[in-house]
Design a protein around this motif. Structure first.
Motif, PDB file in Angstrom:
ATOM      1  N   ALA A  62      32.281  -4.058  17.544  1.00  0.00           N
ATOM      2  CA  ALA A  62      31.974  -4.245  16.120  1.00  0.00           C
ATOM      3  C   ALA A  62      30.961  -5.373  15.937  1.00  0.00           C
ATOM      4  CB  ALA A  62      33.250  -4.537  15.345  1.00  0.00           C
ATOM      5  N   LEU A  63      31.100  -6.460  16.694  1.00  0.00           N
ATOM      6  CA  LEU A  63      30.161  -7.577  16.607  1.00  0.00           C
ATOM      7  C   LEU A  63      28.756  -7.124  16.975  1.00  0.00           C
ATOM      8  CD1 LEU A  63      29.399 -10.605  16.381  1.00  0.00           C
ATOM      9  CD2 LEU A  63      30.068 -10.821  18.795  1.00  0.00           C
ATOM     10  N   ASN A  64      28.625  -6.407  18.097  1.00  0.00           N
ATOM     11  CA  ASN A  64      27.298  -5.969  18.523  1.00  0.00           C
ATOM     12  C   ASN A  64      26.708  -4.929  17.581  1.00  0.00           C
ATOM     13  OD1 ASN A  64      26.099  -7.314  20.798  1.00  0.00           O
ATOM     14  ND2 ASN A  64      27.866  -6.671  21.975  1.00  0.00           N
ATOM     15  N   GLU A  65      27.550  -4.103  16.975  1.00  0.00           N
ATOM     16  CA  GLU A  65      27.051  -3.151  15.974  1.00  0.00           C
ATOM     17  C   GLU A  65      26.519  -3.899  14.753  1.00  0.00           C
ATOM     18  OE1 GLU A  65      29.814  -0.030  14.994  1.00  0.00           O
ATOM     19  OE2 GLU A  65      30.121   0.455  17.109  1.00  0.00           O
ATOM     20  N   TRP A  66      27.218  -4.940  14.324  1.00  0.00           N
ATOM     21  CA  TRP A  66      26.792  -5.741  13.178  1.00  0.00           C
ATOM     22  C   TRP A  66      25.459  -6.424  13.466  1.00  0.00           C
ATOM     23  CZ3 TRP A  66      26.406 -11.157  12.527  1.00  0.00           C
ATOM     24  CH2 TRP A  66      26.212 -11.568  11.209  1.00  0.00           C
ATOM     25  N   VAL A  67      25.329  -7.012  14.658  1.00  0.00           N
ATOM     26  CA  VAL A  67      24.082  -7.682  15.045  1.00  0.00           C
ATOM     27  C   VAL A  67      22.951  -6.660  15.134  1.00  0.00           C
ATOM     28  CG1 VAL A  67      22.934  -8.962  16.898  1.00  0.00           C
ATOM     29  CG2 VAL A  67      25.244  -9.591  16.213  1.00  0.00           C
ATOM     30  N   TRP A 116      16.821  -4.100  10.736  1.00  0.00           N
ATOM     31  CA  TRP A 116      16.045  -4.558   9.584  1.00  0.00           C
ATOM     32  C   TRP A 116      14.861  -5.410  10.016  1.00  0.00           C
ATOM     33  CZ3 TRP A 116      15.999  -2.472   5.037  1.00  0.00           C
ATOM     34  CH2 TRP A 116      17.127  -1.745   4.606  1.00  0.00           C
ATOM     35  N   LEU A 117      14.992  -6.083  11.160  1.00  0.00           N
ATOM     36  CA  LEU A 117      13.877  -6.879  11.663  1.00  0.00           C
ATOM     37  C   LEU A 117      12.683  -6.001  12.027  1.00  0.00           C
ATOM     38  CD1 LEU A 117      15.679  -9.538  13.902  1.00  0.00           C
ATOM     39  CD2 LEU A 117      14.847  -9.785  11.554  1.00  0.00           C
ATOM     40  N   VAL A 118      12.956  -4.752  12.418  1.00  0.00           N
ATOM     41  CA  VAL A 118      11.861  -3.819  12.721  1.00  0.00           C
ATOM     42  C   VAL A 118      11.021  -3.590  11.472  1.00  0.00           C
ATOM     43  CG1 VAL A 118      11.280  -1.468  13.449  1.00  0.00           C
ATOM     44  CG2 VAL A 118      13.157  -2.686  14.572  1.00  0.00           C
ATOM     45  N   LEU A 120      18.613  -9.301  20.738  1.00  0.00           N
ATOM     46  CA  LEU A 120      19.845  -9.114  19.975  1.00  0.00           C
ATOM     47  C   LEU A 120      20.332  -7.665  20.020  1.00  0.00           C
ATOM     48  CD1 LEU A 120      19.081 -11.365  16.871  1.00  0.00           C
ATOM     49  CD2 LEU A 120      20.306 -11.966  18.976  1.00  0.00           C
ATOM     50  N   GLY A 121      19.458  -6.734  20.376  1.00  0.00           N
ATOM     51  CA  GLY A 121      19.856  -5.336  20.476  1.00  0.00           C
ATOM     52  C   GLY A 121      20.319  -4.904  21.860  1.00  0.00           C
ATOM     53  N   ALA A 122      20.203  -5.794  22.847  1.00  0.00           N
ATOM     54  CA  ALA A 122      20.542  -5.417  24.225  1.00  0.00           C
ATOM     55  C   ALA A 122      22.025  -5.070  24.390  1.00  0.00           C
ATOM     56  CB  ALA A 122      20.162  -6.546  25.189  1.00  0.00           C
ATOM     57  N   GLY A 147      21.097 -13.676  22.958  1.00  0.00           N
ATOM     58  CA  GLY A 147      20.985 -12.272  23.362  1.00  0.00           C
ATOM     59  C   GLY A 147      21.764 -11.976  24.624  1.00  0.00           C
ATOM     60  N   PHE A 148      21.655 -12.849  25.624  1.00  0.00           N
ATOM     61  CA  PHE A 148      22.386 -12.621  26.869  1.00  0.00           C
ATOM     62  C   PHE A 148      23.881 -12.864  26.686  1.00  0.00           C
ATOM     63  CE2 PHE A 148      18.276 -12.355  28.800  1.00  0.00           C
ATOM     64  CZ  PHE A 148      18.479 -11.524  29.892  1.00  0.00           C
ATOM     65  N   GLY A 149      24.238 -13.732  25.726  1.00  0.00           N
ATOM     66  CA  GLY A 149      25.658 -13.910  25.407  1.00  0.00           C
ATOM     67  C   GLY A 149      26.257 -12.633  24.833  1.00  0.00           C
ATOM     68  N   LEU A 150      25.529 -11.997  23.920  1.00  0.00           N
ATOM     69  CA  LEU A 150      25.992 -10.726  23.356  1.00  0.00           C
ATOM     70  C   LEU A 150      26.052  -9.635  24.429  1.00  0.00           C
ATOM     71  CD1 LEU A 150      24.005 -10.798  20.002  1.00  0.00           C
ATOM     72  CD2 LEU A 150      26.498 -10.896  20.243  1.00  0.00           C
ATOM     73  N   LEU A 151      25.079  -9.638  25.333  1.00  0.00           N
ATOM     74  CA  LEU A 151      25.076  -8.667  26.433  1.00  0.00           C
ATOM     75  C   LEU A 151      26.268  -8.895  27.352  1.00  0.00           C
ATOM     76  CD1 LEU A 151      23.534  -6.347  27.856  1.00  0.00           C
ATOM     77  CD2 LEU A 151      22.271  -8.119  29.108  1.00  0.00           C
ATOM     78  N   LEU A 152      26.560 -10.157  27.636  1.00  0.00           N
ATOM     79  CA  LEU A 152      27.712 -10.501  28.472  1.00  0.00           C
ATOM     80  C   LEU A 152      29.012 -10.040  27.819  1.00  0.00           C
ATOM     81  CD1 LEU A 152      28.705 -12.137  31.020  1.00  0.00           C
ATOM     82  CD2 LEU A 152      28.924 -14.069  29.486  1.00  0.00           C
ATOM     83  N   LEU A 153      29.157 -10.319  26.525  1.00  0.00           N
ATOM     84  CA  LEU A 153      30.356  -9.882  25.801  1.00  0.00           C
ATOM     85  C   LEU A 153      30.493  -8.360  25.843  1.00  0.00           C
ATOM     86  CD1 LEU A 153      30.380 -12.139  22.616  1.00  0.00           C
ATOM     87  CD2 LEU A 153      32.085 -12.108  24.457  1.00  0.00           C
ATOM     88  N   GLN A 154      29.368  -7.657  25.656  1.00  0.00           N
ATOM     89  CA  GLN A 154      29.433  -6.193  25.694  1.00  0.00           C
ATOM     90  C   GLN A 154      29.801  -5.707  27.084  1.00  0.00           C
ATOM     91  OE1 GLN A 154      29.209  -4.374  22.836  1.00  0.00           O
ATOM     92  NE2 GLN A 154      30.088  -2.795  24.149  1.00  0.00           N
TER      93      GLN A 154
END
Length: 199
Positions: A13-18, A24-26, A64-66, A145-152
């Motif tokens: 859910a966190l990574n989907e939110w990010v 939107w940044l695109v 942030l999308g990784a 970004g790598f923190g989110l990747l690690l969590l995923q």
């Protein structure tokens, strides 16, 4: 395992939110690029800040999308060999890859980039370009970004362990057909439909 699966769903859910923010940044980077091109052409006014903000936004989208790309299995995979294996064997290979490649690399990048970010933040480092921006926001994107990747990666490992212990669904879902297989199936369906119409 139920508690771990809840943790995995929370990470998802966190990574989907990010990822929603990154989407939107695109749009923002597209509008900024168009606006800066128009201003440069019409008013003959340009700034390195316009170029640097574009770099920041591209970096944010990618980094942030990784984690979300890993969650959706949208990252680059070479399935020449593993594609022929059973789902259980694929899940085991994913666990090994996560443990011995994803985790160490992510931790190393976080560790190495955090110091660079902290130093940049404390010194209020600014780009050396004329009219350049503060650098610490861009430097923060790397450990984030790598923190989110690690969590995923943690989430994906939990889901694969649940699958291997028959306590969760196949994390890869249904096997998707390649574009060639889809085309061949469609041609086959059309031929069968045409054959039925003739009879």
């Amino acid at each position: 395992m139920k508690v771990l699966l809840k943790v995995a769903h929370g990470i998802d859910a966190l990574n989907e939110w990010v990822a929603r923010i990154a989407i939107w940044l695109v749009l923002i980077v597209t509008l900024e690029t168009a606006a800066s091109a128009i201003v440069l052409k019409v008013l003959d006014v340009g700034s390195n800040a316009f170029l640097e903000i574009r770099w920041y936004l591209f970096s944010a989208i990618f980094l942030l999308g990784a984690g979300y790309a890993l969650q959706k299995n949208a990252h680059v995979r070479i399935d020449v060999l593993t594609g022929r294996l059973s789902r259980r064997a694929q899940a085991a290979i994913d666990i090994i890859g996560t443990l011995f490649f994803l985790f160490p690399v992510s931790l190393m990048v976080i560790w190495m980039s955090w110091g660079v970010f902290a130093e940049s933040f404390v010194s209020s480092e600014v780009s050396s370009s004329a009219g350049g921006l503060l650098l610490w926001p861009a430097r923060l994107l790397v450990p984030a970004g790598f923190g989110l990747l690690l969590l995923q990666g943690v989430s994906e490992m939990i889901k694969r362990l649940a699958f291997l212990s028959n306590q969760g669904p196949d994390p890869l879902g249904e096997k998707k057909m390649s574009a060639e297989e889809e085309l061949a199936n469609e041609i086959r369906r059309q031929r069968e439909a045409a054959g039925e119409g003739v009879k």
